[in-house]
Design a protein around this motif. Structure first.
Motif, PDB file in Angstrom:
ATOM      1  N   ASP A  72      54.645  49.917  28.667  1.00  0.00           N
ATOM      2  CA  ASP A  72      55.920  49.926  29.394  1.00  0.00           C
ATOM      3  C   ASP A  72      55.860  49.116  30.690  1.00  0.00           C
ATOM      4  O   ASP A  72      56.586  49.405  31.626  1.00  0.00           O
ATOM      5  N   GLY A  73      54.954  48.150  30.751  1.00  0.00           N
ATOM      6  CA  GLY A  73      54.868  47.335  31.950  1.00  0.00           C
ATOM      7  C   GLY A  73      53.628  47.640  32.765  1.00  0.00           C
ATOM      8  O   GLY A  73      52.657  48.200  32.247  1.00  0.00           O
ATOM      9  N   ALA A  74      53.655  47.261  34.043  1.00  0.00           N
ATOM     10  CA  ALA A  74      52.475  47.415  34.895  1.00  0.00           C
ATOM     11  C   ALA A  74      52.259  48.881  35.265  1.00  0.00           C
ATOM     12  O   ALA A  74      53.195  49.577  35.662  1.00  0.00           O
ATOM     13  N   GLU A  75      51.026  49.361  35.088  1.00  0.00           N
ATOM     14  CA  GLU A  75      50.664  50.735  35.461  1.00  0.00           C
ATOM     15  C   GLU A  75      49.550  50.685  36.494  1.00  0.00           C
ATOM     16  O   GLU A  75      48.564  49.979  36.295  1.00  0.00           O
ATOM     17  N   GLU A  76      49.698  51.445  37.563  1.00  0.00           N
ATOM     18  CA  GLU A  76      48.637  51.498  38.562  1.00  0.00           C
ATOM     19  C   GLU A  76      47.460  52.294  38.012  1.00  0.00           C
ATOM     20  O   GLU A  76      47.638  53.402  37.516  1.00  0.00           O
ATOM     21  N   VAL A  77      46.241  51.730  38.097  1.00  0.00           N
ATOM     22  CA  VAL A  77      45.066  52.469  37.618  1.00  0.00           C
ATOM     23  C   VAL A  77      44.059  52.769  38.724  1.00  0.00           C
ATOM     24  O   VAL A  77      43.203  53.638  38.557  1.00  0.00           O
ATOM     25  N   ALA A  78      44.130  52.056  39.838  1.00  0.00           N
ATOM     26  CA  ALA A  78      43.190  52.330  40.934  1.00  0.00           C
ATOM     27  C   ALA A  78      43.740  51.778  42.235  1.00  0.00           C
ATOM     28  O   ALA A  78      44.558  50.854  42.236  1.00  0.00           O
ATOM     29  N   ARG A  79      43.276  52.372  43.320  1.00  0.00           N
ATOM     30  CA  ARG A  79      43.671  51.969  44.649  1.00  0.00           C
ATOM     31  C   ARG A  79      42.400  52.065  45.485  1.00  0.00           C
ATOM     32  O   ARG A  79      41.692  53.064  45.368  1.00  0.00           O
ATOM     33  N   SER A  80      42.072  51.068  46.263  1.00  0.00           N
ATOM     34  CA  SER A  80      40.813  51.111  46.998  1.00  0.00           C
ATOM     35  C   SER A  80      40.945  50.373  48.318  1.00  0.00           C
ATOM     36  O   SER A  80      41.630  49.360  48.413  1.00  0.00           O
ATOM     37  N   GLU A  81      40.268  50.885  49.321  1.00  0.00           N
ATOM     38  CA  GLU A  81      40.318  50.272  50.648  1.00  0.00           C
ATOM     39  C   GLU A  81      38.958  50.428  51.309  1.00  0.00           C
ATOM     40  O   GLU A  81      38.329  51.472  51.184  1.00  0.00           O
ATOM     41  N   GLY A  82      38.518  49.395  51.979  1.00  0.00           N
ATOM     42  CA  GLY A  82      37.239  49.485  52.695  1.00  0.00           C
ATOM     43  C   GLY A  82      36.507  48.157  52.653  1.00  0.00           C
ATOM     44  O   GLY A  82      37.131  47.108  52.570  1.00  0.00           O
ATOM     45  N   SER A  83      35.186  48.224  52.716  1.00  0.00           N
ATOM     46  CA  SER A  83      34.396  46.996  52.689  1.00  0.00           C
ATOM     47  C   SER A  83      34.595  46.302  51.347  1.00  0.00           C
ATOM     48  O   SER A  83      34.989  46.934  50.356  1.00  0.00           O
ATOM     49  N   LYS A  84      34.320  44.998  51.301  1.00  0.00           N
ATOM     50  CA  LYS A  84      34.465  44.278  50.036  1.00  0.00           C
ATOM     51  C   LYS A  84      33.499  44.828  48.999  1.00  0.00           C
ATOM     52  O   LYS A  84      33.813  44.826  47.798  1.00  0.00           O
TER      53      LYS A  84
ATOM     54  N   LEU B 256      44.224  43.196  33.431  1.00  0.00           N
ATOM     55  CA  LEU B 256      44.234  43.879  34.728  1.00  0.00           C
ATOM     56  C   LEU B 256      44.588  42.866  35.800  1.00  0.00           C
ATOM     57  O   LEU B 256      44.258  41.682  35.684  1.00  0.00           O
ATOM     58  N   LEU B 257      45.242  43.343  36.844  1.00  0.00           N
ATOM     59  CA  LEU B 257      45.506  42.488  37.990  1.00  0.00           C
ATOM     60  C   LEU B 257      45.119  43.243  39.257  1.00  0.00           C
ATOM     61  O   LEU B 257      45.513  44.399  39.445  1.00  0.00           O
ATOM     62  N   VAL B 258      44.318  42.602  40.075  1.00  0.00           N
ATOM     63  CA  VAL B 258      43.895  43.189  41.345  1.00  0.00           C
ATOM     64  C   VAL B 258      44.793  42.616  42.429  1.00  0.00           C
ATOM     65  O   VAL B 258      44.765  41.413  42.699  1.00  0.00           O
ATOM     66  N   PHE B 259      45.603  43.481  43.000  1.00  0.00           N
ATOM     67  CA  PHE B 259      46.577  43.051  44.000  1.00  0.00           C
ATOM     68  C   PHE B 259      46.023  43.315  45.403  1.00  0.00           C
ATOM     69  O   PHE B 259      45.559  44.401  45.719  1.00  0.00           O
ATOM     70  N   ASN B 260      46.085  42.266  46.193  1.00  0.00           N
ATOM     71  CA  ASN B 260      45.540  42.247  47.526  1.00  0.00           C
ATOM     72  C   ASN B 260      46.706  42.032  48.493  1.00  0.00           C
ATOM     73  O   ASN B 260      47.362  41.001  48.409  1.00  0.00           O
TER      74      ASN B 260
ATOM     75  N   VAL C  48      43.079  46.982  48.033  1.00  0.00           N
ATOM     76  CA  VAL C  48      43.633  46.488  46.772  1.00  0.00           C
ATOM     77  C   VAL C  48      44.270  47.612  45.957  1.00  0.00           C
ATOM     78  O   VAL C  48      43.958  48.789  46.141  1.00  0.00           O
ATOM     79  N   VAL C  49      45.175  47.214  45.061  1.00  0.00           N
ATOM     80  CA  VAL C  49      45.687  48.097  44.020  1.00  0.00           C
ATOM     81  C   VAL C  49      45.401  47.398  42.697  1.00  0.00           C
ATOM     82  O   VAL C  49      45.607  46.187  42.586  1.00  0.00           O
ATOM     83  N   VAL C  50      44.888  48.139  41.713  1.00  0.00           N
ATOM     84  CA  VAL C  50      44.616  47.559  40.395  1.00  0.00           C
ATOM     85  C   VAL C  50      45.689  48.037  39.428  1.00  0.00           C
ATOM     86  O   VAL C  50      45.955  49.242  39.326  1.00  0.00           O
ATOM     87  N   TYR C  51      46.322  47.079  38.745  1.00  0.00           N
ATOM     88  CA  TYR C  51      47.335  47.398  37.733  1.00  0.00           C
ATOM     89  C   TYR C  51      46.808  46.988  36.365  1.00  0.00           C
ATOM     90  O   TYR C  51      46.094  45.995  36.230  1.00  0.00           O
ATOM     91  N   ARG C  52      47.192  47.738  35.330  1.00  0.00           N
ATOM     92  CA  ARG C  52      46.914  47.334  33.951  1.00  0.00           C
ATOM     93  C   ARG C  52      48.243  47.028  33.262  1.00  0.00           C
ATOM     94  O   ARG C  52      49.285  47.562  33.651  1.00  0.00           O
ATOM     95  N   ALA C  53      48.167  46.149  32.261  1.00  0.00           N
ATOM     96  CA  ALA C  53      49.365  45.837  31.487  1.00  0.00           C
ATOM     97  C   ALA C  53      49.512  46.900  30.411  1.00  0.00           C
ATOM     98  O   ALA C  53      48.799  46.884  29.415  1.00  0.00           O
ATOM     99  N   GLY C  54      50.390  47.852  30.618  1.00  0.00           N
ATOM    100  CA  GLY C  54      50.611  48.928  29.657  1.00  0.00           C
ATOM    101  C   GLY C  54      51.781  48.605  28.748  1.00  0.00           C
ATOM    102  O   GLY C  54      52.436  47.561  28.894  1.00  0.00           O
TER     103      GLY C  54
END
Ligand code: CTP
Ligand code: CA
Length: 239
Positions: free
Chosen positions: A210-222, A183-187, A202-208
């Motif tokens: 066929d390449g990087a797949e978005e699995v979550a998106r989150s915004e707000g307090s840490k 997984l990669l957490v992109f900031n 952040v957007v969280v990607y997983r290594a699928g």
């Protein structure tokens, strides 16, 4: 609430989180460092503990008030340089179920640290730097060699700004595949977000397959973002 969403999702798992920023000594009183506060890493450790994990925070120069905010039961190991962080991460590699590399690791270090405090000379100064080992890459190699706990999940972080011809998102996706982590957490740090601030996106990607797949998106307090990232980690573990 956010807390109950992740509650129990990592029950019994051993989770290592690295946080803060490494410092590379130039001499006994000076270092090459970065502005990472360690708040995001500490919030992730807290979220993992809330989710039922046994958590060790490997803290690279994290402020004591940030460490004081951690829930009881989170173990703390202090490190300063990249070499110390690498040794601590590697020591945990054989027993960790999840390793989250939230620390900002110095890509370079001075080729040599002066024994005594450097004196000004009246001339300009050039300092030779050598590249540091890539800790996350090393953890991926240990895992691929079968020398870590079965099913271990490796999570990287990437703060990117993008450039005139490449979006920050596509840089993050390429980094996930290059690093070989799960997984990669992109900031997105294009604005003045992230460093030292309490809010994050952040957007969280997983290594699928066929390449990087978005699995979550989150915004707000840490804290909020951390709960979402830990939920994504738990979901990836049960895939
Ligand atoms: N990382 C690491 N060891 C390093 C550098 C980075 O383990 N020597 C980890 C970070 O903790 C993070 C991930 O790798 O989880 C991505 O870090 P980043 O600095 O974005 O990637 P780099 O590979 O160093 O690429 P660059 O800085 O050139 O963009
Ligand atoms: Ca880097």
């Amino acid at each position: 609430t956010d807390e109950s969403r992740a509650d129990g999702a990592l029950s019994g798992a051993s989770v290592i989180v690295s946080a803060g920023g490494t410092r590379e000594p130039l001499d006994p009183v000076r270092f090459l460092g970065n502005r990472s506060s360690g708040k995001q890493g500490a919030a992730l450790a807290a979220a993992a503990a809330t989710a039922g994990a046994r958590v060790t925070l490997i803290a690279a120069n994290v402020d004591s008030d940030v460490l004081a905010s951690l829930p009881a039961g989170v173990d703390i190991e202090h490190v300063s340089t990249t070499a110390e962080l690498e040794a601590a991460c590697t020591a945990h590699a054989s027993s960790a179920d999840v390793i989250v590399m939230a620390a900002a690791v110095s890509d370079y270090r001075p080729a040599a640290a002066a024994q005594h405090k450097m004196k000004k000379t009246g001339d300009d100064l050039t300092i030779a730097l050598v590249e540091n080992p890539d800790i996350l890459r090393g953890l991926v190699e240990l895992r691929d060699a079968g020398r870590t706990r079965t099913g271990q999940l490796l999570v990287g972080f990437a703060a990117e700004t993008g450039s005139h011809d490449t979006s920050a998102e596509s840089l993050a996706q390429a980094k996930l595949l290059r690093k070989g982590c799960d997984l990669l957490v992109f900031n997105d740090v294009s604005g003045d977000r992230a460093f030292g601030h309490d809010d994050n996106a952040v957007v969280v990607y997983r290594a699928g397959a066929d390449g990087a797949e978005e699995v979550a998106r989150s915004e707000g307090s840490k804290a909020h973002v951390s709960n979402d990232v830990i939920a994504a980690v738990a979901a990836e573990r049960s895939r």
